[in-house]
Design a protein around this motif. Structure first.
Motif, PDB file in Angstrom:
ATOM      1  N   PHE A 108       0.849  -1.190   0.000  1.00 60.73           N
ATOM      2  CA  PHE A 108       0.000   0.000   0.000  1.00 60.73           C
ATOM      3  C   PHE A 108       0.887   1.243   0.000  1.00 60.73           C
ATOM      4  CE2 PHE A 108       1.018  -0.959   4.349  1.00 60.73           C
ATOM      5  CZ  PHE A 108       1.108   0.259   5.020  1.00 60.73           C
ATOM      6  N   ASN A 109       0.246   2.410  -0.075  1.00 54.12           N
ATOM      7  CA  ASN A 109       0.959   3.691  -0.015  1.00 54.12           C
ATOM      8  C   ASN A 109       0.406   4.513   1.144  1.00 54.12           C
ATOM      9  OD1 ASN A 109       1.006   2.835  -3.047  1.00 54.12           O
ATOM     10  ND2 ASN A 109       2.686   4.274  -2.827  1.00 54.12           N
ATOM     11  N   THR A 110       1.284   5.008   1.986  1.00 53.88           N
ATOM     12  CA  THR A 110       0.891   5.758   3.164  1.00 53.88           C
ATOM     13  C   THR A 110       0.400   7.167   2.785  1.00 53.88           C
ATOM     14  OG1 THR A 110       3.171   6.516   3.461  1.00 53.88           O
ATOM     15  CG2 THR A 110       2.517   4.514   4.644  1.00 53.88           C
ATOM     16  N   PRO A 111      -0.347   7.834   3.679  1.00 52.08           N
ATOM     17  CA  PRO A 111      -0.845   9.183   3.376  1.00 52.08           C
ATOM     18  C   PRO A 111       0.279  10.165   3.063  1.00 52.08           C
ATOM     19  CG  PRO A 111      -1.997   8.283   5.267  1.00 52.08           C
ATOM     20  CD  PRO A 111      -0.868   7.334   4.960  1.00 52.08           C
ATOM     21  N   VAL A 148      -3.290   4.962  -0.494  1.00 53.70           N
ATOM     22  CA  VAL A 148      -3.855   3.828  -1.233  1.00 53.70           C
ATOM     23  C   VAL A 148      -4.009   2.640  -0.289  1.00 53.70           C
ATOM     24  CG1 VAL A 148      -3.528   2.238  -3.162  1.00 53.70           C
ATOM     25  CG2 VAL A 148      -2.780   4.627  -3.368  1.00 53.70           C
ATOM     26  N   TYR A 149      -5.198   2.053  -0.281  1.00 56.49           N
ATOM     27  CA  TYR A 149      -5.481   0.908   0.575  1.00 56.49           C
ATOM     28  C   TYR A 149      -4.630  -0.301   0.188  1.00 56.49           C
ATOM     29  CZ  TYR A 149      -9.606   2.903   2.870  1.00 56.49           C
ATOM     30  OH  TYR A 149     -10.445   3.670   3.639  1.00 56.49           O
ATOM     31  N   PRO A 150      -4.335  -1.179   1.150  1.00 55.79           N
ATOM     32  CA  PRO A 150      -3.554  -2.385   0.839  1.00 55.79           C
ATOM     33  C   PRO A 150      -4.226  -3.233  -0.240  1.00 55.79           C
ATOM     34  CG  PRO A 150      -3.683  -2.060   3.212  1.00 55.79           C
ATOM     35  CD  PRO A 150      -4.615  -1.058   2.593  1.00 55.79           C
ATOM     36  N   ASN A 151      -3.403  -3.802  -1.109  1.00 62.87           N
ATOM     37  CA  ASN A 151      -3.895  -4.716  -2.131  1.00 62.87           C
ATOM     38  C   ASN A 151      -4.200  -6.054  -1.473  1.00 62.87           C
ATOM     39  OD1 ASN A 151      -4.489  -6.120  -4.448  1.00 62.87           O
ATOM     40  ND2 ASN A 151      -2.376  -6.238  -5.177  1.00 62.87           N
ATOM     41  N   GLU A 210     -15.321  -7.707  -2.844  1.00 67.34           N
ATOM     42  CA  GLU A 210     -15.759  -6.905  -1.707  1.00 67.34           C
ATOM     43  C   GLU A 210     -14.540  -6.313  -1.007  1.00 67.34           C
ATOM     44  OE1 GLU A 210     -16.095 -10.545   1.552  1.00 67.34           O
ATOM     45  OE2 GLU A 210     -17.920  -9.665   0.722  1.00 67.34           O
ATOM     46  N   GLY A 211     -14.771  -5.391  -0.084  1.00 70.94           N
ATOM     47  CA  GLY A 211     -13.651  -4.755   0.614  1.00 70.94           C
ATOM     48  C   GLY A 211     -13.168  -3.514  -0.115  1.00 70.94           C
ATOM     49  N   ARG A 212     -12.066  -2.944   0.365  1.00 70.36           N
ATOM     50  CA  ARG A 212     -11.562  -1.681  -0.154  1.00 70.36           C
ATOM     51  C   ARG A 212     -10.226  -1.810  -0.871  1.00 70.36           C
ATOM     52  NH1 ARG A 212     -13.321   3.738   2.860  1.00 70.36           N
ATOM     53  NH2 ARG A 212     -15.561   3.375   2.751  1.00 70.36           N
ATOM     54  N   SER A 213      -9.861  -3.009  -1.228  1.00 67.98           N
ATOM     55  CA  SER A 213      -8.633  -3.201  -1.980  1.00 67.98           C
ATOM     56  C   SER A 213      -8.683  -2.394  -3.275  1.00 67.98           C
ATOM     57  CB  SER A 213      -8.439  -4.683  -2.302  1.00 67.98           C
ATOM     58  OG  SER A 213      -7.282  -4.886  -3.079  1.00 67.98           O
ATOM     59  N   GLY A 214      -7.620  -1.647  -3.553  1.00 64.43           N
ATOM     60  CA  GLY A 214      -7.563  -0.859  -4.774  1.00 64.43           C
ATOM     61  C   GLY A 214      -8.107   0.540  -4.654  1.00 64.43           C
TER      62      GLY A 214
END
Length: 200
Positions: free
Chosen positions: A106-109, A180-183, A130-134
Motif C-alpha cells: 500500500f501507499n501511506t498518506p 492507497v489501501y492495501p492490495n 468486496e472490501g476496499r482493496s484498490g
C-alpha cells in the motif's frame, strides 16, 4: 427566506479515460516488468511495493512515451476547464514513476508539495468482490471541519475513497493528502503516478 447558496473552497478531482487503454496497458505492463528487473526501485510512500525512479518522462519506451503525451493532454485540459484566462501557461514540467503493489502492499498518506497537479494512471487494477482493496482515498485539507458536523451534509465529509478502473487517469491538486489501501488480491496492482507544474 434563503437568498443564495454558495459552496466554498472547492477541490477539483478530474477523471480521464484513454481511448485505447487495453493496448496501451499491455505495453506498459511489459515495459514496467523490464524496468523492475533492471532496478530495485526507491522508497517513498510505498510500503512493501515497488516504486520506480522518477524518470518516466525521460524514458524512450513506446508505451511510456504514449502515456506521457496523454498525461500532458490531461493536464492541459484541466487547466482549460478550471482557468478563467484566455490562455494558459505552456512550459510544463512533469515527473512520473511506476508503482507496483503486490498482495499487502500500500501507499501511506502523503501530498506532493511544490507542484500544481498530481495524478495517477491505472495500468492494472485487480478484480475485487468486496472490501476496499484498490481504493485511493483523499483526505479533507480543511482544518477543524470535524468540529462542525451537519448530519447528512456532503460538505462535512472528511475523506472520499474510490476505486478507479484500468485505463483511468485521476488528476487532482497536489495539496490533497491521499493514500492507497492495501492490495488484498493475488494479482499485482500497477499504476503510474505523476506530478506537474508550470515553470513560466
Amino acid at each position: 427566506m434563503l437568498e443564495s447558496y454558495t459552496p466554498l473552497f472547492h477541490s477539483p478531482l478530474l477523471q480521464f479515460k484513454h481511448d485505447n487503454a487495453e493496448e496501451l496497458n499491455k505495453r506498459l505492463l511489459s515495459e514496467a516488468k523490464a524496468m523492475r528487473q533492471a532496478s530495485s526501485g526507491v522508497n517513498k510512500s510505498n510500503q512493501r511495493g515497488w516504486h520506480s525512479e522518477t524518470d518516466l518522462f525521460r524514458r524512450e519506451e513506446p508505451g511510456m512515451k504514449e502515456l506521457c503525451r496523454f498525461i500532458v493532454q490531461a493536464v492541459q485540459a484541466a487547466e482549460q476547464k478550471m482557468s478563467t484566462q484566455d490562455s494558459i501557461p505552456t512550459q510544463l514540467q512533469v515527473m512520473g514513476w511506476i508503482n507496483v503493489n503486490g498482495t499487502g502492499a500500500f501507499n501511506t498518506p502523503h501530498a506532493h508539495e511544490g507542484f500544481r497537479w498530481s495524478g495517477c494512471y491505472y495500468v492494472n487494477q485487480p478484480e475485487v468482490d468486496e472490501g476496499r482493496s484498490g481504493y485511493i482515498e483523499f483526505l479533507d485539507p480543511r482544518s477543524g471541519i470535524q468540529a462542525w458536523p451537519v448530519k447528512g451534509a456532503s460538505f462535512g465529509n472528511t475523506k472520499v475513497a474510490l476505486r478507479p478502473s484500468a485505463g483511468s487517469l485521476l488528476l487532482f491538486p497536489s495539496y490533497l493528502v491521499h493514500w492507497v489501501y492495501p492490495n488484498e488480491e493475488e494479482d499485482e496492482r500497477v499504476s503510474i503516478a505523476f506530478n506537474a507544474r508550470y515553470t513560466t
